[in-house]
Scaffold this active site. Sequence first.
Site, PDB file in Angstrom:
ATOM      1  N   LYS A  18     -54.319 -43.383  28.904  1.00 30.91           N
ATOM      2  CA  LYS A  18     -53.254 -42.605  28.246  1.00 30.91           C
ATOM      3  C   LYS A  18     -52.432 -43.401  27.221  1.00 30.91           C
ATOM      4  CE  LYS A  18     -54.064 -39.278  29.253  1.00 30.91           C
ATOM      5  NZ  LYS A  18     -55.444 -38.741  28.925  1.00 30.91           N
ATOM      6  N   GLY A  48     -53.770 -44.092  24.105  1.00 31.58           N
ATOM      7  CA  GLY A  48     -54.284 -43.819  22.760  1.00 31.58           C
ATOM      8  C   GLY A  48     -55.761 -44.156  22.622  1.00 31.58           C
ATOM      9  N   HIS A  95     -61.608 -49.258  30.426  1.00 31.96           N
ATOM     10  CA  HIS A  95     -60.246 -49.327  30.966  1.00 31.96           C
ATOM     11  C   HIS A  95     -60.105 -50.545  31.901  1.00 31.96           C
ATOM     12  CE1 HIS A  95     -58.808 -45.656  29.283  1.00 31.96           C
ATOM     13  NE2 HIS A  95     -59.386 -44.824  30.112  1.00 31.96           N
ATOM     14  N   TYR A 136     -49.732 -48.290  19.782  1.00 35.13           N
ATOM     15  CA  TYR A 136     -49.749 -46.848  19.474  1.00 35.13           C
ATOM     16  C   TYR A 136     -48.607 -46.484  18.528  1.00 35.13           C
ATOM     17  CZ  TYR A 136     -49.681 -41.782  20.512  1.00 35.13           C
ATOM     18  OH  TYR A 136     -49.691 -40.406  20.425  1.00 35.13           O
ATOM     19  N   LYS A 140     -49.515 -33.877  23.194  1.00 36.69           N
ATOM     20  CA  LYS A 140     -48.461 -33.804  22.182  1.00 36.69           C
ATOM     21  C   LYS A 140     -48.630 -34.865  21.104  1.00 36.69           C
ATOM     22  CE  LYS A 140     -44.394 -31.921  24.533  1.00 36.69           C
ATOM     23  NZ  LYS A 140     -43.056 -32.291  25.036  1.00 36.69           N
ATOM     24  N   GLY A 141     -49.102 -36.038  21.515  1.00 34.75           N
ATOM     25  CA  GLY A 141     -49.327 -37.124  20.556  1.00 34.75           C
ATOM     26  C   GLY A 141     -48.063 -37.604  19.872  1.00 34.75           C
TER      27      GLY A 141
HETATM   28  P1  A3P Z   1     -49.579 -37.428  25.148  1.00 33.56           P
HETATM   29  O1  A3P Z   1     -49.993 -36.990  26.515  1.00 33.56           O
HETATM   30  O2  A3P Z   1     -48.276 -38.159  25.137  1.00 33.56           O
HETATM   31  O3  A3P Z   1     -49.622 -36.341  24.151  1.00 33.56           O
HETATM   32  P2  A3P Z   1     -55.818 -41.501  25.956  1.00 33.56           P
HETATM   33  O4  A3P Z   1     -56.630 -41.173  24.770  1.00 33.56           O
HETATM   34  O5  A3P Z   1     -55.720 -42.984  26.208  1.00 33.56           O
HETATM   35  O6  A3P Z   1     -56.228 -40.718  27.134  1.00 33.56           O
HETATM   36  O7  A3P Z   1     -54.320 -41.114  25.600  1.00 33.56           O
HETATM   37  C1  A3P Z   1     -53.955 -39.769  25.462  1.00 33.56           C
HETATM   38  C2  A3P Z   1     -52.677 -39.713  24.678  1.00 33.56           C
HETATM   39  O8  A3P Z   1     -52.952 -39.982  23.293  1.00 33.56           O
HETATM   40  C3  A3P Z   1     -52.075 -38.320  24.732  1.00 33.56           C
HETATM   41  O9  A3P Z   1     -50.658 -38.512  24.645  1.00 33.56           O
HETATM   42  C4  A3P Z   1     -52.654 -37.691  23.496  1.00 33.56           C
HETATM   43  O10 A3P Z   1     -51.970 -36.563  23.034  1.00 33.56           O
HETATM   44  C5  A3P Z   1     -52.563 -38.854  22.506  1.00 33.56           C
HETATM   45  N1  A3P Z   1     -53.499 -38.709  21.385  1.00 33.56           N
HETATM   46  C6  A3P Z   1     -54.773 -38.282  21.417  1.00 33.56           C
HETATM   47  N2  A3P Z   1     -55.293 -38.294  20.199  1.00 33.56           N
HETATM   48  C7  A3P Z   1     -54.355 -38.727  19.350  1.00 33.56           C
HETATM   49  C8  A3P Z   1     -54.296 -38.935  17.932  1.00 33.56           C
HETATM   50  N3  A3P Z   1     -55.333 -38.677  17.158  1.00 33.56           N
HETATM   51  N4  A3P Z   1     -53.143 -39.402  17.415  1.00 33.56           N
HETATM   52  C9  A3P Z   1     -52.075 -39.663  18.199  1.00 33.56           C
HETATM   53  N5  A3P Z   1     -52.059 -39.473  19.550  1.00 33.56           N
HETATM   54  C10 A3P Z   1     -53.188 -39.015  20.118  1.00 33.56           C
END
Ligand code: A3P
Length: 323
Positions: free
Chosen positions: A76, A78, A135, A224, A290-291
């Site tokens: 989580k 990025g 991971h 991130y 939400k990103g």
């Molecule tokens: P949120 O839950 O805060 O929205 P991972 O890829 O390590 O599983 O992390 C997921 C997180 O990265 C989520 O955060 C997701 O929305 C965000 N995310 C996924 N794609 C993204 C992008 N292209 N740009 C920015 N954030 C992104």
Amino acid sequence: NYLTPKMIEVLDKITVSTLPKHKSWIKHPLYKYEGFWFHQGFWFHSEASFTVEVAMALQDKFVAQPTNVFLASYPKSGTTWLKALAFAIVNRTMFKGSNPQHPLLTTNPHYCVPFIDTEAFLTNPSNTNDLLATHLPYTILPKSVITSDCRIVYICRNPKDVFISFWHFVNEILRDDLSPEMNLEDAFELFSKGVTSNGSCWDHVVGYRKASIERPDKVLFLNYEKMKEDPKSEVKKLASFIGHPFKEGEEGDGEMEEIIKLCSFKKLREVNKANKDGHKVIPNDVYFRKGEVGDAVNYLTTEMIEILDKITLEKYNGLDIAF
Ligand code: A3P
């Protein structure tokens, strides 16, 4: 050379059963292996992924190639974004960022760059991808990743946002019928104690951060928040580090901007929302919630924020990690 696979499986099971055990966010407990917590067995929709057995098997068997580039992260933080960017950068001679046939317009980034810490990867030795993801904590990586001098790109994120993102993900996706929804307070208790899959989150970050200081030519440490703030400079850094630098002309013709746009939260979310059938167990759009930077403040109490900030300050002391 002597044991049958069944014998190895039985002995591994005994080894795991002797490890320290703790309750987790879901019904399956976590086991402490070499300082980090992992689930065990087929906990994840009947797949042995990110488990202690997979970590052990990788340490035992995985042979990295010097051409491999590992995209590493705590969950989580990025990962999906980094996978998309790295994939688009490496493949841009074949698929320009603006190409309507670009694989990222139909395929979830997790299919473009596989995780090594999964049963699917372990049972598919013919995988020849140069780009791989993990991971696994730095100190648990298979030795050959270090001895082969592979490059590693790590993405780190503010632990408060990691916590909230992970909490949503667990409740929406990882929980099965037997695992009750985890309330924020109980999840916070375990997260702040470091008892989470592949955790503690802080120790995970510290391992890679120290490695990036000691071996800067082999480990790139990204953030991130910085990528959100100034994607151009971070993507440029990423491309150079993984051996596919943007050339003068490309910068001029906007290729980097096209890639940033293609891999943006908005674009990937739109594509993956529409494409529901790609993944066996996880809908394609759940990686795009939400990103945003700082969303955690909408969920955490002032006291929770203070506790997490204090841990972060102590753990990251002197490591120059800013959010
Ligand atoms: P949120 O839950 O805060 O929205 P991972 O890829 O390590 O599983 O992390 C997921 C997180 O990265 C989520 O955060 C997701 O929305 C965000 N995310 C996924 N794609 C993204 C992008 N292209 N740009 C920015 N954030 C992104």
